[in-house]
Design an enzyme around this catalytic site. Structure first.
Site, short mmCIF file in Angstrom:
data_model
loop_
_atom_site.label_atom_id
_atom_site.label_comp_id
_atom_site.label_asym_id
_atom_site.label_seq_id
_atom_site.Cartn_x
_atom_site.Cartn_y
_atom_site.Cartn_z
N ASP A 1 26.63 45.17 32.87
CA ASP A 1 26.85 44.18 31.81
C ASP A 1 25.80 44.22 30.71
O ASP A 1 25.87 43.46 29.75
CB ASP A 1 26.93 42.77 32.39
CG ASP A 1 28.29 42.47 33.02
OD1 ASP A 1 29.22 43.26 32.78
OD2 ASP A 1 28.41 41.47 33.72
N CYS B 1 39.05 41.00 31.12
CA CYS B 1 38.68 42.06 30.17
C CYS B 1 39.29 43.40 30.58
O CYS B 1 39.41 43.72 31.76
CB CYS B 1 37.16 42.22 30.11
SG CYS B 1 36.35 40.96 29.14
N ARG C 1 39.39 36.95 35.46
CA ARG C 1 39.43 37.54 36.80
C ARG C 1 38.79 36.65 37.85
O ARG C 1 39.17 36.69 39.02
CB ARG C 1 38.73 38.90 36.79
CG ARG C 1 39.43 39.95 35.97
CD ARG C 1 38.92 41.33 36.30
NE ARG C 1 39.13 41.66 37.71
CZ ARG C 1 40.27 42.09 38.22
NH1 ARG C 1 41.33 42.22 37.45
NH2 ARG C 1 40.36 42.38 39.49
N LYS D 1 26.85 32.33 33.56
CA LYS D 1 28.30 32.23 33.58
C LYS D 1 28.87 32.69 34.92
O LYS D 1 29.67 32.00 35.56
CB LYS D 1 28.90 33.08 32.45
CG LYS D 1 30.43 33.20 32.50
CD LYS D 1 30.97 34.09 31.41
CE LYS D 1 30.91 35.56 31.77
NZ LYS D 1 32.10 35.99 32.57
N ASN D 2 28.46 33.90 35.35
CA ASN D 2 29.04 34.46 36.57
C ASN D 2 28.66 33.67 37.81
O ASN D 2 29.41 33.66 38.79
CB ASN D 2 28.63 35.92 36.71
CG ASN D 2 29.29 36.82 35.67
OD1 ASN D 2 30.33 36.45 35.11
ND2 ASN D 2 28.71 37.97 35.42
N ARG E 1 33.47 33.79 25.62
CA ARG E 1 33.61 33.75 27.07
C ARG E 1 32.25 33.79 27.77
O ARG E 1 32.13 33.31 28.90
CB ARG E 1 34.46 34.92 27.56
CG ARG E 1 35.92 34.88 27.13
CD ARG E 1 36.72 36.00 27.76
NE ARG E 1 36.47 36.03 29.19
CZ ARG E 1 36.14 37.13 29.87
NH1 ARG E 1 36.00 38.28 29.25
NH2 ARG E 1 35.94 37.07 31.17
N ILE F 1 30.03 51.86 37.36
CA ILE F 1 30.67 50.67 37.93
C ILE F 1 32.12 50.54 37.47
O ILE F 1 33.03 50.39 38.28
CB ILE F 1 29.89 49.40 37.54
CG1 ILE F 1 28.40 49.55 37.91
CG2 ILE F 1 30.49 48.18 38.24
CD1 ILE F 1 28.13 49.76 39.37
N ARG G 1 39.54 47.26 38.35
CA ARG G 1 38.95 46.16 39.13
C ARG G 1 39.98 45.51 40.07
O ARG G 1 40.29 44.33 39.95
CB ARG G 1 38.36 45.12 38.19
CG ARG G 1 37.25 45.69 37.32
CD ARG G 1 36.35 44.63 36.76
NE ARG G 1 36.96 43.90 35.68
CZ ARG G 1 36.37 42.92 35.00
NH1 ARG G 1 35.15 42.55 35.32
NH2 ARG G 1 36.97 42.29 34.03
N PRO G 2 40.54 46.26 41.01
CA PRO G 2 41.55 45.70 41.90
C PRO G 2 40.96 44.67 42.84
O PRO G 2 39.75 44.61 43.06
CB PRO G 2 42.04 46.93 42.68
CG PRO G 2 40.88 47.87 42.66
CD PRO G 2 40.22 47.66 41.33
N VAL G 3 41.85 43.83 43.39
CA VAL G 3 41.40 42.76 44.29
C VAL G 3 41.65 43.13 45.75
O VAL G 3 41.60 42.26 46.62
CB VAL G 3 42.09 41.42 43.95
CG1 VAL G 3 41.72 40.98 42.55
CG2 VAL G 3 43.60 41.54 44.11
N ASP G 4 41.90 44.40 46.02
CA ASP G 4 42.23 44.77 47.40
C ASP G 4 41.09 44.49 48.37
O ASP G 4 41.33 44.15 49.53
CB ASP G 4 42.64 46.24 47.48
CG ASP G 4 41.56 47.19 46.97
OD1 ASP G 4 41.02 46.95 45.88
OD2 ASP G 4 41.26 48.18 47.67
N LEU G 5 39.83 44.59 47.92
CA LEU G 5 38.71 44.32 48.81
C LEU G 5 38.65 42.83 49.18
O LEU G 5 38.26 42.48 50.31
CB LEU G 5 37.40 44.77 48.18
CG LEU G 5 37.26 46.26 47.90
CD1 LEU G 5 35.88 46.58 47.34
CD2 LEU G 5 37.52 47.09 49.16
#
Length: 428
Positions: A309, A118, A94, A22-23, A401, A331, A123-127
């Site tokens: 996971d 989820c 995400r 999936k990923n 999912r 994590i 889990r910010p997207v700043d990176l």
């Protein structure tokens, strides 16, 4: 809302076919935005997240066709009609943020909603955004959207050192860098098999990439990418999940398509717990070595460490292990939400922040439980397979999912499991 009913039914025996990852697939699909030629993905999983990414790409004007019962995805972005990824779609998942880098690299503009997904941590997207800014992107965050523009002449190569390992940020930067002017070096890059799979696909499309699978990836930008056909790598998380089924229940199960290199750290932990894993050209065969499972300690880490996971599923196994196990989640915060549900089944679990202490019991008992996220949902099913009586798992939309045909696959090795469809209200 559908539920899943599980009855403890003894050992499991047989074979389970492991799907494409999936990923990986969610990362590969946005690569179509980098070219006006067709991209074909084989071994695609049939999951709700894949349908969500399909919906998102189509909203941008890409063409996505499901072939061979969804196992093959034929994608084409020869005529994009929009550069706006709307909140109504992006909020569902995400991975939607991965359209940002490709659109910015190819067409110099993108408007992408901040994502959802989820509830297992911030889990910010700043990176992601810092990496694109390093390549010259001009970013403006307003009204919940990232408004991005590339400088005149397009993105440019840069040296990007991530302050911490981020799979998503590595993927977004890698996608964008393929069409950037000059050389981009990603330092402290993620090393997951999904990153390696993405690099291989992009290389088939004409990208110049070296170092995938290590902490440093070097990308020499090219003027354009072409189409390609690429097989999606085996899903290592589905693989690890089904490897735990015979570990919990007894018996012997072969996970078709599995390879130890995808789950090496996980296999080392299973060995310590008293679980045998043997590799053949058909896949991985799993069984208990003898008697009760041993207690073990687990620390989640970026690849090649123990996968976050698989932490919830491993906890389900350790609930009936001989002794006390310690699990440390490094994590994501807030990723022990399955622990109270396992406790409803008789598990003895103490949670303190990012640590969980599991004292094994002789037997779990079936109970009504509620899934809190994707991996938690399947951990409760695994626990139910080893419990006395019936376990009813609710909120199984999370399961859809990331796991295709989970009931059929487990039934195929002897599990007593069924999906109970929601009945319409009276008068509907």
């Amino acid at each position: 809302m559908d539920t899943i009913l599980v009855r403890g039914n003894g050992p499991l025996n047989g074979e389970i076919e492991i799907a494409g990852a999936k990923n990986a697939c969610l990362t590969l699909m946005p690569a179509t935005l980098l070219t006006d030629e067709p991209l074909t993905l084989t071994n695609a999983p049939r999951l709700s997240d894949i349908r969500t990414m399909t919906e998102l790409l189509r909203s941008l004007g890409a063409e996505v066709a499901d072939l061979q019962d969804g196992r093959v995805l034929a994608l084409s972005s020869h005529a994009l009609s929009s550069h706006r990824a709307d909140y109504d779609i992006v909020r569902k998942m995400r991975a939607s943020i991965l359209v940002l880098g490709p659109m910015l690299a190819r067409d110099g503009q993108a408007i992408v909603s901040l994502p959802g997904g989820c509830a297992i941590g911030a889990r910010p997207v700043d990176l992601h955004l810092r990496a694109l800014e390093a390549m010259g992107a001009e970013l403006d965050l307003r009204d919940g959207y990232v408004h991005a523009k590339a400088p005149m002449g397009g993105l440019r190569g840069a040296v990007i050192e991530f302050p911490l390992v981020s799979v998503g940020a590595t993927e977004n930067a890698l996608l964008a860098a393929t069409l950037a002017r000059g050389t981009t070096v990603l330092k402290n890059a993620a090393r997951e098999p999904e990153i390696v799979d993405l690099a291989r696909c992009l290389r088939r499309m004409g990208a110049q990439i070296e170092g995938e699978g290590t902490g440093t990836i070097t990308i020499q930008g090219v003027d354009r990418l072409s189409g390609a056909t690429h097989p999606v790598v085996t899903d290592r998380i589905e693989l690890g999940t089904y490897m735990l089924a015979p570990a919990i229940c007894g018996g012997e199960v072969t996970c078709l398509g599995g390879r130890i290199e995808l789950v090496e750290s996980f296999c080392e932990t299973l060995d310590q717990a008293g679980i045998s894993v043997t590799e053949s050209d058909r896949g991985l065969t799993v069984s208990r070595k003898n008697g009760r499972v041993n207690a073990v300690n687990v620390v989640t880490e970026p690849f090649p460490g123990f996968p976050t996971d698989l932490q919830a599923q491993m906890m389900a196994l350790l609930c009936t292990a001989d002794g006390v196990s310690e699990l440390e989640e490094t994590i994501f915060e807030n990723r022990f939400m399955h622990a109270p549900e396992l406790a409803r089944m008789g598990a003895r679990i103490e949670v303190h922040g990012g640590h969980a202490r599991v004292t094994g019991v002789d037997r779990l008992r079936g109970a009504p439980v509620m899934a809190t996220d994707l991996r938690a949902s399947v951990s409760l099913i695994l626990a139910g397979l080893a419990a006395e009586g019936e376990t009813i798992v609710s909120r199984v939309y999370h399961l859809d999912r990331g796991y295709e045909k989970v009931v059929r696959k487990l039934r195929g090795v002897g599990a007593d499991i069924e999906r109970i469809k929601e009945q319409p209200a009276h008068g509907e």
